[in-house]
Design an enzyme around this catalytic site. Structure first.
Site, short mmCIF file in Angstrom:
data_model
loop_
_atom_site.label_atom_id
_atom_site.label_comp_id
_atom_site.label_asym_id
_atom_site.label_seq_id
_atom_site.Cartn_x
_atom_site.Cartn_y
_atom_site.Cartn_z
CB THR A 255 2.64 -40.57 -4.44
OG1 THR A 255 3.89 -40.84 -4.99
CG2 THR A 255 1.58 -40.26 -5.45
CG LEU B 84 6.81 -38.72 -16.94
CD1 LEU B 84 5.88 -39.46 -17.91
CD2 LEU B 84 6.13 -37.46 -16.45
N GLY B 85 7.44 -40.17 -12.58
CA GLY B 85 7.42 -41.28 -11.64
C GLY B 85 6.33 -42.26 -12.03
CG ASP B 86 4.96 -44.93 -8.93
OD1 ASP B 86 5.10 -43.73 -8.58
OD2 ASP B 86 4.76 -45.85 -8.12
CG HIS C 280 9.54 -43.82 -1.30
ND1 HIS C 280 10.77 -43.98 -1.88
CD2 HIS C 280 9.74 -43.04 -0.23
CE1 HIS C 280 11.69 -43.31 -1.19
NE2 HIS C 280 11.08 -42.73 -0.18
CB THR C 281 11.64 -45.28 -5.31
OG1 THR C 281 12.09 -44.83 -4.04
CG2 THR C 281 12.67 -44.94 -6.36
N GLY C 282 9.04 -44.42 -7.67
CA GLY C 282 8.31 -44.95 -8.82
C GLY C 282 9.18 -45.73 -9.78
N1 GLY Z 1 5.80 -42.47 -6.44
C1 GLY Z 1 6.07 -41.15 -6.78
C2 GLY Z 1 7.24 -40.95 -7.65
O1 GLY Z 1 8.05 -41.82 -7.85
O2 GLY Z 1 7.35 -39.86 -8.16
#
Ligand code: GLY
Length: 305
Positions: A165, A194-196, A217-219
């Site tokens: 992001t 939706l991510g974070d 990264h991984t929300g």
């Molecule tokens: N941090 C971005 C997402 O997970 O989409």
């Protein structure tokens, strides 16, 4: 003053520094910088350069938080509209709501004068279709998109492809601490995911009295722990910036399912200290830093766990 942002922030970082130096409110300064990131096609995880969802549609997430008022605005699964962070700021300023998604976000954008744009970059479309051709059977390709997408969510979605992001955190000349984010999310995500980045407390949080945090990264992981809020709340409870980030890292590390490998926590405190910690071992994750007294922005290496 301090400005901290992740590596993808480079197209808009200097713009934000210049605006902070000119005395602009930190949130406006960061949104202007993020707008440049969102329009830079070589940034392959944000705005025009990002990757589409499984259906080949661009869906943007973004959020902003004014740490002095604790006002928040965010947009999620936004199609055909950029800049997304500026729209999130408009949600905060012009509506009695915090978050708009999908068609409602697009409608609001048009009402206040954002033009509809083709946000699917040709190269992203080419790579998306090549991936589908690789993964789908000829029968599935012929029927696409009228096939179940859920089974694909574990085969073609790609947490490795999206590393970042863009996240910006600042303490401005008026001692306001603010946060802003924007992303196109996971490559080939399920439509509507939706991510974070639009979720206050998960992907971003700011409180001018204590500090701010934002995650990349991984929300899916930071949403499960409320990571950005954890960092700021820990500082409120008296922890140092380092201990606050460590607490958030420990919480995330307790998760035994999901993909934690790429998560990066960015944080600042009210004394203008900063910390950037990456879960990705063996690979240098960089970030951008500028503070009053520095001749220009510096690109630095995050700590790894
Ligand atoms: N941090 C971005 C997402 O997970 O989409």
């Amino acid at each position: 003053m301090i400005l901290l942002a992740n590596s993808e922030a480079w197209p808009g970082f200097v713009e934000t520094v210049d605006r902070l130096n000119a005395g602009e409110h930190g949130l406006g300064a960061m949104v202007a910088g993020i707008s440049k990131v969102e329009h830079e096609v070589s940034v392959r995880s944000v705005g025009l350069g990002g990757w589409p969802n499984m259906l080949g549609e661009m869906e943007f997430d973004a959020g902003v938080m004014d740490g002095t008022t604790r006002d928040v605005g965010s947009v999620g699964a936004l199609r055909d509209i950029l800049p997304a962070a500026a729209l999130a700021q408009a949600v905060m300023q012009r509506l009695p709501h915090v978050m708009l998604t999908g068609d409602g976000a697009r409608r609001f954008a048009q009402e206040i004068g954002f033009p509809l744009e083709n946000t699917l970059f040709d190269d992203s479309k080419r790579v998306w279709w090549a991936r589908l051709e690789k993964e789908l059977t000829p029968e599935q390709l012929a029927a696409f998109p009228y096939i179940p997408l859920a089974p694909l969510s574990r085969t073609i979605t790609d947490p490795e492809r999206v590393r970042d992001t863009t996240v910006f955190l600042c303490r401005d000349g008026s001692t306001g601490i603010h946060a802003a984010t924007s992303t196109s999310g996971w490559a080939w995500k399920y439509p509507g995911r939706l991510g974070d980045s639009p979720i206050p407390g998960a992907g971003f949080y700011a409180d001018s009295r204590y500090g701010a945090a934002a995650c990349t990264h991984t929300g899916e992981m930071t949403m499960r722990c409320g990571t950005a809020r954890t960092v700021v709340l820990a500082m409120r409870l008296g922890h140092s910036l380092g201990d606050a980030v460590k607490l958030a890292v420990d919480e995330l590390s307790e998760l035994s399912t999901g993909f934690l490998g790429g998560v990066v926590i960015h944080a600042i405190d009210a004394q203008e200290n900063h910390k950037v910690v990456s879960f990705r071992c063996g690979e240098g994750i960089e970030y951008w830093l500028w503070q009053t007294g520095m001749p220009g922005p510096e690109r630095r290496l995050a700590e790894t766990l």
